[in-house]
Design a protein around this motif. Structure first.
Motif, short mmCIF file in Angstrom:
data_model
loop_
_atom_site.label_atom_id
_atom_site.label_comp_id
_atom_site.label_asym_id
_atom_site.label_seq_id
_atom_site.Cartn_x
_atom_site.Cartn_y
_atom_site.Cartn_z
N ALA A 137 37.37 44.59 93.94
CA ALA A 137 37.44 43.16 93.67
C ALA A 137 37.28 42.86 92.18
N VAL A 138 36.56 43.74 91.49
CA VAL A 138 36.37 43.53 90.05
C VAL A 138 37.72 43.66 89.34
N ARG A 139 38.48 44.69 89.66
CA ARG A 139 39.80 44.87 89.04
C ARG A 139 40.74 43.71 89.44
N GLN A 140 40.69 43.30 90.69
CA GLN A 140 41.54 42.20 91.13
C GLN A 140 41.24 40.94 90.33
N GLY A 141 39.96 40.67 90.10
CA GLY A 141 39.59 39.51 89.31
C GLY A 141 40.09 39.61 87.88
N LEU A 142 40.00 40.80 87.30
CA LEU A 142 40.48 40.99 85.94
C LEU A 142 42.00 40.85 85.86
N GLN A 143 42.71 41.34 86.86
CA GLN A 143 44.16 41.19 86.87
C GLN A 143 44.54 39.72 86.95
N HIS A 144 43.79 38.95 87.72
CA HIS A 144 44.05 37.50 87.80
C HIS A 144 43.80 36.84 86.45
N GLU A 145 42.72 37.22 85.78
CA GLU A 145 42.42 36.65 84.47
C GLU A 145 43.49 37.06 83.44
N LEU A 146 43.97 38.28 83.57
CA LEU A 146 45.03 38.73 82.66
C LEU A 146 46.25 37.83 82.79
N GLN A 147 46.61 37.49 84.01
CA GLN A 147 47.79 36.66 84.25
C GLN A 147 47.58 35.21 83.84
N THR A 148 46.36 34.70 84.04
CA THR A 148 46.11 33.27 83.78
C THR A 148 45.62 32.99 82.36
N LEU A 149 44.78 33.88 81.82
CA LEU A 149 44.19 33.65 80.50
C LEU A 149 44.88 34.44 79.39
N GLY A 150 45.52 35.54 79.78
CA GLY A 150 46.21 36.37 78.79
C GLY A 150 45.34 37.50 78.27
N LEU A 151 45.99 38.48 77.68
CA LEU A 151 45.30 39.65 77.16
C LEU A 151 44.29 39.33 76.06
N PRO A 152 44.58 38.40 75.12
CA PRO A 152 43.60 38.14 74.04
C PRO A 152 42.22 37.75 74.56
N ALA A 180 38.54 49.30 80.88
CA ALA A 180 37.25 49.28 80.17
C ALA A 180 36.36 48.15 80.68
N LEU A 181 36.94 46.97 80.87
CA LEU A 181 36.16 45.83 81.36
C LEU A 181 35.76 46.01 82.82
N GLU A 182 36.63 46.68 83.59
CA GLU A 182 36.31 46.95 85.00
C GLU A 182 35.03 47.77 85.11
N ILE A 183 34.92 48.81 84.30
CA ILE A 183 33.72 49.64 84.33
C ILE A 183 32.51 48.87 83.82
N THR A 184 32.70 48.10 82.74
CA THR A 184 31.60 47.35 82.16
C THR A 184 31.07 46.30 83.13
N ARG A 185 31.96 45.53 83.71
CA ARG A 185 31.53 44.49 84.66
C ARG A 185 30.96 45.10 85.94
N GLY A 186 31.63 46.15 86.41
CA GLY A 186 31.25 46.72 87.70
C GLY A 186 29.95 47.49 87.70
N THR A 187 29.56 48.00 86.55
CA THR A 187 28.33 48.81 86.47
C THR A 187 27.21 48.15 85.70
N GLY A 188 27.56 47.13 84.91
CA GLY A 188 26.54 46.51 84.06
C GLY A 188 26.23 47.32 82.82
N ARG A 189 27.01 48.40 82.60
CA ARG A 189 26.85 49.24 81.42
C ARG A 189 28.15 49.25 80.62
N PRO A 190 28.07 49.35 79.31
CA PRO A 190 29.31 49.41 78.51
C PRO A 190 30.16 50.60 78.92
N PHE A 191 31.44 50.40 78.94
CA PHE A 191 32.39 51.47 79.26
C PHE A 191 32.17 52.68 78.36
#
Length: 308
Positions: A137-152, A180-191
């Protein structure tokens, strides 16, 4: 050709009689193909390609895939080995390449590995860090943000949450940023905290059934940039636009989210004219070459050779 002292390192030693994998790396357009073929001919050996896009049969012009004439009869492994419809990661490449090397080293004392994809080179020579499993679900959320907010927006988050990864990751590759963000968000630790570093890499390399000699090629910046600009012109003359037109239905694949294809997709979409596409392609390829050099300089194991 390499200097005699470097070539001497390819010979087995009394303390380490293992066969040798000669890893020949460098930025795009530096001259890896010509030198690797010349070395393979001199050594009577074969070549493994570690270019993450030359695996795919559908991609040729935009990847600067060596032609049969450029290969000069030297066997090349992992070129045209997969279809773009197949997912192929650095880890899978390393596993497959280890199998191929196991066969080649039965009769060859040296094999040449070449390519500009740093992660794929590292996967084979040093192994990759083990990363934890994360809720999909973390990756799915990031993919949605990528599409709506953009890569920057995702790049800005990476800079804020993991400055080390922000310096290392290819920020134009959305899949690397998302990972990188998937690991950071999903674990609470920097990638970047999961990178095991040179000690673990050295242990993995020592456990390989072969010895690795790493050589990084470079040229004076002005010369390299001129070669890049000339390569772009040659690609366009060879039919790059037509190749990309034939790949539109595959444009969502990771291999096409890269320099050489994205700029032409923009032109085909009508976002800018042909002259601007050429300018962007040359500029972005130069930027890519700089990122390749930065990646290689992180590895103290590379011996640098300046080509004239």
């Amino acid at each position: 050709m390499l200097a005699p002292d470097l070539l001497a390192q390819l010979a087995p030693t009394a303390t380490d009689p293992r066969p040798v994998l000669l890893a020949l790396a460098g930025p795009t357009a530096v001259g890896k193909t010509a030198l690797s073929v010349a070395l393979a001919q001199q050594l009577g050996t074969e070549i493994l390609s570690a270019d993450s896009r030359q695996f795919f049969r559908e991609l040729s012009i935009g990847t600067a895939k060596p032609t049969a004439e450029e290969m000069q009869g030297v066997p090349h492994h992992f070129i045209d080995s997969h279809s773009i419809t197949q997912d192929y990661s650095a880890g899978r490449f390393a596993a497959d390449a280890l199998g191929v090397l196991g066969e080649l080293f039965r009769c060859l004392p040296v094999v040449v590995l070449t390519g500009g994809s740093g992660l794929y080179l590292q996967a084979l020579t040093d192994g990759l860090d083990e990363l934890p499993a994360v809720d999909p679900a973390v990756r799915q959320g990031l993919q949605h943000e990528l599409q709506t907010l953009g890569l920057p927006a995702l790049v800005a988050e990476l800079a804020a949450t993991d400055p080390v990864a922000h310096q290392r990751v290819d920020l134009q590759n959305h899949q690397r940023v998302v990972r990188a963000l998937e690991i950071t968000r999903g674990t609470g630790r920097p990638f970047s905290s999961f990178h095991t570093g040179p000690v673990a890499a050295a242990a993995t390399a020592a456990a390989r059934p072969f010895r690795v000699v790493k050589v990084a090629l470079n040229r004076q910046r002005e010369v390299l940039y001129d070669r890049i600009n000339q390569r772009v012109e040659a690609m366009l003359s060879a039919g790059l636009v037509a190749e990309v037109e034939g790949l539109v239905s595959y444009r969502h694949h990771q291999a096409l989210q890269t320099v050489g294809y994205q700029e032409i997709f923009g032109y085909l979409d009508g976002s800018y004219d042909y002259a601007e596409a050429v300018r962007l392609l040359q500029r972005n390829t130069r930027h890519y070459a700089k990122r390749q050099l930065t990646w290689l300089r992180r590895d103290a194991g590379y011996q640098w050779v300046d080509l004239k």
